[in-house]
Design an enzyme around this catalytic site. Structure first.
Site, short mmCIF file in Angstrom:
data_model
loop_
_atom_site.label_atom_id
_atom_site.label_comp_id
_atom_site.label_asym_id
_atom_site.label_seq_id
_atom_site.Cartn_x
_atom_site.Cartn_y
_atom_site.Cartn_z
N HIS A 203 34.59 46.85 63.00
CA HIS A 203 34.49 48.30 63.20
C HIS A 203 34.44 48.70 64.67
CE1 HIS A 203 30.29 47.33 64.00
NE2 HIS A 203 30.19 48.51 64.57
N ARG A 204 34.28 47.75 65.58
CA ARG A 204 34.10 48.08 66.99
C ARG A 204 35.32 48.80 67.56
NH1 ARG A 204 29.26 46.98 70.16
NH2 ARG A 204 28.02 45.61 68.84
#
Length: 364
Positions: A203-204
């Site tokens: 998700h970064r």
């Protein structure tokens, strides 16, 4: 004593869960929820599963551009500060919620408002990461810094933070994770066979917002799924960016789902063969549960798990991800990795709560 705690994302809720009831016992405790994570799967379910009371002041900020989000959180927290004149504002970690709450507290320093930062001093040393910028800025503003490890405290000392403002406490996540692991003991979700699947989370911003890096990482997960079932609880932003990049979610061996609650995530982690993740929180939870993790980033702020030999930093290189995953599919090598022992923290929330009542901390 009046305390304002500011939170608003999955990791903050989980890691602050052991501390919040203790802060309730210290006096007037106001929980401000920014709304940075606003879906039930990413937020409300964690309050329910961790048996936490509802926040007192929901700000409902939602998803926005970073500067606008930080500004709105700071404005909302400032209103609470003006109304309540707290002794402490407590923030956690490295999110936009953390920075917004810290900025509001810092602007009222002259009124005696003091800022405490839980999980201070963690460093990836990658200044391109928004989270790294948030950590450094909040640590510079804080009156009292709760560092999880001696290494984190050393980072703060190297940056010129006075040592009398730093307390090494351990990390609150161990208490939350071990408690939930006891609750889910023996339960493997969805009929999965323990040790015969991997968990992946990505998700970064630096991964999912770069189409080339996202494609390489996703194709590596697909390749790994040809050898072992890979469960992917998918962050909403990741789903959106995969669709924009034209990368199909439906691939043999990949089991893609919506985000899952903490109870199910701990159950999945506990029985996984290994984990692939770019999440700092998932790295910690995997280590606590003695599950090896491959870190899908070029660095990590949680070096102690890598130094201990349990986790490996593999970045987003296709060949490296596949090779390290193949390594962990070897029973002897997996057993060797899992023999790496991690010292677990205990009594962390109590140490933090006690420190906030200390008369020895004076404003800058």
């Amino acid at each position: 004593m009046t305390i304002v705690t500011v939170l608003g994302t999955r990791p903050e809720i989980i890691k602050m869960a052991p501390l919040l009831p203790r802060l309730d016992a210290l006096g007037d405790h106001i929980i401000v929820h920014s709304g940075q994570h606003y879906s039930a799967e990413m937020d409300a379910v964690f309050f329910e599963e961790l048996e936490l009371r509802s926040p007192d002041r929901p700000l409902g900020v939602g998803s926005r551009e970073p500067a606008e989000q930080v500004a709105m959180i700071a404005q909302g927290v400032e209103r609470v500060i003006i109304e309540s004149s707290p002794d402490w504002v407590v923030v956690h970690g490295d999110t936009n919620t953390t920075l917004g709450g810290a900025l509001a507290a810092a602007k009222h320093r002259a009124r005696g408002v003091r800022l405490a930062h839980v999980e201070a001093g963690a460093r990836s040393f990658n200044e391109d990461q928004p989270e790294e910028l948030n950590r450094v800025l909040v640590d510079r503003m804080a009156h009292l810094l709760f560092a999880p490890t001696e290494d984190d405290a050393a980072n703060l000392k190297a940056e010129g933070i006075p040592v009398d403002r730093v307390l090494v406490t351990g990390n609150t996540v161990a208490e939350s994770c071990l408690r939930m692991a006891t609750i889910v003991d023996g339960h493997v979700p969805d009929g999965l066979a323990a040790g015969h699947y991997a968990i992946a989370t990505i998700h970064r911003q630096e991964t999912v917002n770069d189409p080339a890096r996202l494609a390489t990482t996703w194709e590596a997960l697909v390749a790994v799924s040809e050898c072992v079932n890979v469960i992917v609880p998918l962050h909403p932003r990741t789903r959106k960016m995969l669709a924009a990049a034209g990368l199909p979610l439906s691939r043999a061996g990949l089991t893609v789902s919506e985000p899952v609650g903490y109870r199910k995530m701990v159950a999945l982690l506990k029985h996984a063969r290994f984990v692939l993740t770019d999440s700092g929180g998932v790295q910690e939870e995997a280590a606590i549960l003695q599950v090896p993790a491959l870190v899908l980033r070029g660095e990590t702020e949680h070096r102690r798990y890598v130094d201990a030999g349990l986790h490996r930093v593999v970045g987003t290189d296709f060949d490296r991800i596949v090779a390290e995953s193949t390594f962990l599919l070897d029973d002897d090598r997996l057993a060797e990795r899992k023999r790496c022992r991690i010292e677990l923290d205990s009594g962390v929330a109590e140490r933090i709560a006690s420190a906030l009542t200390s008369v020895g901390v004076s404003p800058r």
